[in-house]
Design an enzyme around this catalytic site. Structure first.
Site, mmCIF file in Angstrom:
data_model
loop_
_atom_site.group_PDB
_atom_site.id
_atom_site.type_symbol
_atom_site.label_atom_id
_atom_site.label_comp_id
_atom_site.label_asym_id
_atom_site.label_seq_id
_atom_site.Cartn_x
_atom_site.Cartn_y
_atom_site.Cartn_z
ATOM 1 N N ASP A 9 0.640 -1.160 -0.175
ATOM 2 C CA ASP A 9 0.012 -0.059 0.001
ATOM 3 C C ASP A 9 0.769 1.009 0.052
ATOM 4 O O ASP A 9 0.948 2.037 0.934
ATOM 5 C CB ASP A 9 -0.822 -0.288 1.208
ATOM 6 C CG ASP A 9 -0.205 0.201 2.477
ATOM 7 O OD1 ASP A 9 -0.749 0.622 3.622
ATOM 8 O OD2 ASP A 9 0.931 -0.413 2.473
ATOM 9 N N ASP A 14 6.771 1.056 1.959
ATOM 10 C CA ASP A 14 6.595 0.297 0.733
ATOM 11 C C ASP A 14 7.324 0.395 -0.646
ATOM 12 O O ASP A 14 7.903 -0.371 -1.023
ATOM 13 C CB ASP A 14 4.849 0.301 0.559
ATOM 14 C CG ASP A 14 4.012 0.191 1.433
ATOM 15 O OD1 ASP A 14 3.734 1.009 2.299
ATOM 16 O OD2 ASP A 14 3.355 -0.982 1.681
ATOM 17 N N ASN A 38 -2.341 2.592 3.485
ATOM 18 C CA ASN A 38 -1.978 4.066 3.649
ATOM 19 C C ASN A 38 -2.870 4.987 3.040
ATOM 20 O O ASN A 38 -2.852 6.205 3.476
ATOM 21 C CB ASN A 38 -0.366 3.924 3.226
ATOM 22 C CG ASN A 38 0.389 3.312 4.205
ATOM 23 O OD1 ASN A 38 0.408 3.361 5.427
ATOM 24 N ND2 ASN A 38 1.501 2.707 3.699
ATOM 25 N N THR A 123 3.061 -6.003 2.666
ATOM 26 C CA THR A 123 3.403 -5.011 3.576
ATOM 27 C C THR A 123 2.298 -3.795 3.751
ATOM 28 O O THR A 123 2.390 -2.646 4.160
ATOM 29 C CB THR A 123 4.622 -4.285 2.936
ATOM 30 O OG1 THR A 123 4.037 -3.799 1.656
ATOM 31 C CG2 THR A 123 5.761 -5.241 2.653
ATOM 32 N N PHE A 164 -0.812 -0.569 12.564
ATOM 33 C CA PHE A 164 -1.685 -0.105 11.433
ATOM 34 C C PHE A 164 -2.237 -1.391 10.618
ATOM 35 O O PHE A 164 -3.426 -1.312 10.231
ATOM 36 C CB PHE A 164 -1.040 0.930 10.745
ATOM 37 C CG PHE A 164 -1.950 1.776 9.586
ATOM 38 C CD1 PHE A 164 -1.630 1.146 8.345
ATOM 39 C CD2 PHE A 164 -2.923 2.407 9.721
ATOM 40 C CE1 PHE A 164 -2.666 1.702 7.121
ATOM 41 C CE2 PHE A 164 -3.567 2.863 8.720
ATOM 42 C CZ PHE A 164 -3.473 2.702 7.466
ATOM 43 N N ASN A 165 -1.407 -1.972 9.999
ATOM 44 C CA ASN A 165 -1.804 -3.188 8.994
ATOM 45 C C ASN A 165 -2.933 -3.904 9.417
ATOM 46 O O ASN A 165 -3.721 -4.368 8.687
ATOM 47 C CB ASN A 165 -0.723 -3.811 8.228
ATOM 48 C CG ASN A 165 0.297 -2.916 7.398
ATOM 49 O OD1 ASN A 165 -0.300 -1.838 6.967
ATOM 50 N ND2 ASN A 165 1.338 -3.355 7.293
ATOM 51 N N HIS A 238 9.954 0.438 7.757
ATOM 52 C CA HIS A 238 9.029 -1.092 8.127
ATOM 53 C C HIS A 238 9.041 -2.123 6.914
ATOM 54 O O HIS A 238 9.507 -3.153 7.464
ATOM 55 C CB HIS A 238 7.628 -0.633 8.302
ATOM 56 C CG HIS A 238 7.393 0.527 9.387
ATOM 57 N ND1 HIS A 238 7.260 -0.116 10.737
ATOM 58 C CD2 HIS A 238 6.901 1.622 9.138
ATOM 59 C CE1 HIS A 238 7.083 1.169 11.368
ATOM 60 N NE2 HIS A 238 6.741 2.136 10.479
ATOM 61 N N ASP A 239 8.529 -1.920 5.938
ATOM 62 C CA ASP A 239 8.172 -2.761 5.014
ATOM 63 C C ASP A 239 9.447 -3.359 4.046
ATOM 64 O O ASP A 239 9.306 -4.506 3.972
ATOM 65 C CB ASP A 239 7.201 -2.227 3.791
ATOM 66 C CG ASP A 239 5.970 -1.762 4.474
ATOM 67 O OD1 ASP A 239 5.373 -0.856 3.817
ATOM 68 O OD2 ASP A 239 5.833 -2.261 5.455
HETATM 69 O O1 RIB Z 1 2.580 0.166 10.711
HETATM 70 C C1 RIB Z 1 3.418 0.413 9.556
HETATM 71 C C2 RIB Z 1 2.853 -0.174 8.585
HETATM 72 O O2 RIB Z 1 1.716 0.382 8.252
HETATM 73 C C3 RIB Z 1 3.622 -0.047 7.334
HETATM 74 O O3 RIB Z 1 3.367 -0.972 6.378
HETATM 75 C C4 RIB Z 1 3.208 1.120 6.721
HETATM 76 O O4 RIB Z 1 3.723 1.415 5.271
HETATM 77 C C5 RIB Z 1 1.638 1.112 6.847
HETATM 78 O O5 RIB Z 1 1.116 0.225 5.957
HETATM 79 CA CA CA Z 2 2.751 -0.709 4.112
#
Ligand code: RIB
Ligand code: CA
Length: 319
Positions: A9, A14, A38, A123, A164-165, A238-239
């Protein structure tokens, strides 16, 4: 070569995951599928195409699902901006989207390759992955493994309990973690170690060229929102940690656990409840076979940084 499908996303981190997947010779990026997360589906899909245009990446890109299974849609405009990839200039797409739905592309791609050869890297929210499991259940035993950026075994970033994801689509996440496949959970406890430090900025700046400049612009915006919202000195990539793990299994340590997603808690919905196999006292009725998920723990940051710099360098040289 590790064959991967990247479901994402984009999203600033990403975007780095896409570059790492395309820029490392040990990975064959079979397809990119997008999912609302996102930002809205049209925005994250355009962003994926723009990242491909900047880096000269030519792979099937397909749009997936535009909202969670049950949870009302939410986006992360405070972190990724109105476009979902604010900061860098985003060129127009260099090619058309694949005509298929993203979930169909996941199924078709897995079924078109030998069993156990395709890794699914997710991701963003897990809506596409969960629906692919239902559209073609055979992919569960055919996929080599699923590497998920999501969750945490300590604290969340969207609520105190939820990352979040997972928070965006808890039902989808629970379906994925209950699937009879190998899952590697790359949660915040790991990804918050993967910081785009000043050293990493300088190494990327030294590469020069358009891709390097794009990455620095991505980190400038992402760094500002992470400073403002979370008080981080540097933004976590993160991703990219998920792709790094496919390239080099030593890039972080893991431990076996049983992972369940809370769906009913008033304050804990979307929490990944991580029951590590080495702490028997914490059993919550799981059978030994449930402890299938590898949960990422400690990052080898220098190893990770070398992968990121190497990929950007290769893409810059070939752009
Ligand atoms: O919490 C971080 C994640 O949420 C990452 O994948 C960021 O791109 C969002 O998608
Ligand atoms: Ca992401």
């Amino acid at each position: 070569m590790e064959k991967i499908i990247l479901d994402c996303d984009p999203g600033h981190d990403d975007a780095i995951a896409i570059l790492l997947a395309a820029g490392d010779p040990r990975v064959e990026l079979l397809a990119i599928t997008t999912v609302a997360g996102n930002q809205t589906l049209p925005k994250v899909t355009r962003n994926a195409l723009s990242v491909c245009a900047i880096a000269g990446i030519r792979v099937p890109v397909a749009a997936g699902v535009d909202r969670p299974l049950v949870e009302p849609q939410r986006v992360a405009e405070d972190i990724h901006g109105d476009s979902g990839l604010d900061g860098p200039a985003l060129p127009p797409p260099a090619f058309e989207l694949d005509g298929r739905h993203g979930v169909q592309v996941i199924v078709d791609t897995v079924m078109a390759h030998e069993p156990g050869t395709v890794t699914l890297v997710a991701t963003g929210p897990l809506t596409n992955v969960a629906l692919a499991m239902r559209l073609r259940p055979a992919i569960v035993e055919r996929v080599k493994r699923v590497v998920v950026m999501g969750g945490a075994h300590t604290r969340g970033n969207t609520t105190p309990a939820a990352e979040f994801n997972i928070a965006v689509d808890p039902e989808a996440a629970e379906a994925v973690f209950r699937g009879a496949w190998e899952v590697t959970m790359v949660g915040l406890d790991l990804t918050h170690q993967a910081l785009a430090t000043d050293e990493l900025h300088e190494r990327v700046r030294a590469i020069g060229g358009e891709v390097s400049g794009f990455v620095l612009d991505v980190w400038e915006f992402f760094g500002e929102t992470y400073r403002t919202v979370f008080g981080f000195r540097h933004p976590p990539i993160h991703d990219a940690c998920c792709v790094a793990a496919v390239i080099d299994s030593a890039v972080f340590t893991t431990a076996k656990a049983d992972v369940r997603v809370e769906l009913r808690g008033e304050w804990t919905r979307g929490m990944t409840v991580v029951d590590f196999a080495d702490v028997p006292a914490m059993r919550h009725g799981s059978s030994p076979g449930d402890f299938r998920t590898e949960v990422a723990l400690e990052l080898d940051w220098p190893r990770f940084a070398d992968l990121v710099v190497g990929a950007i360098g290769r893409l810059s040289a070939s752009a």
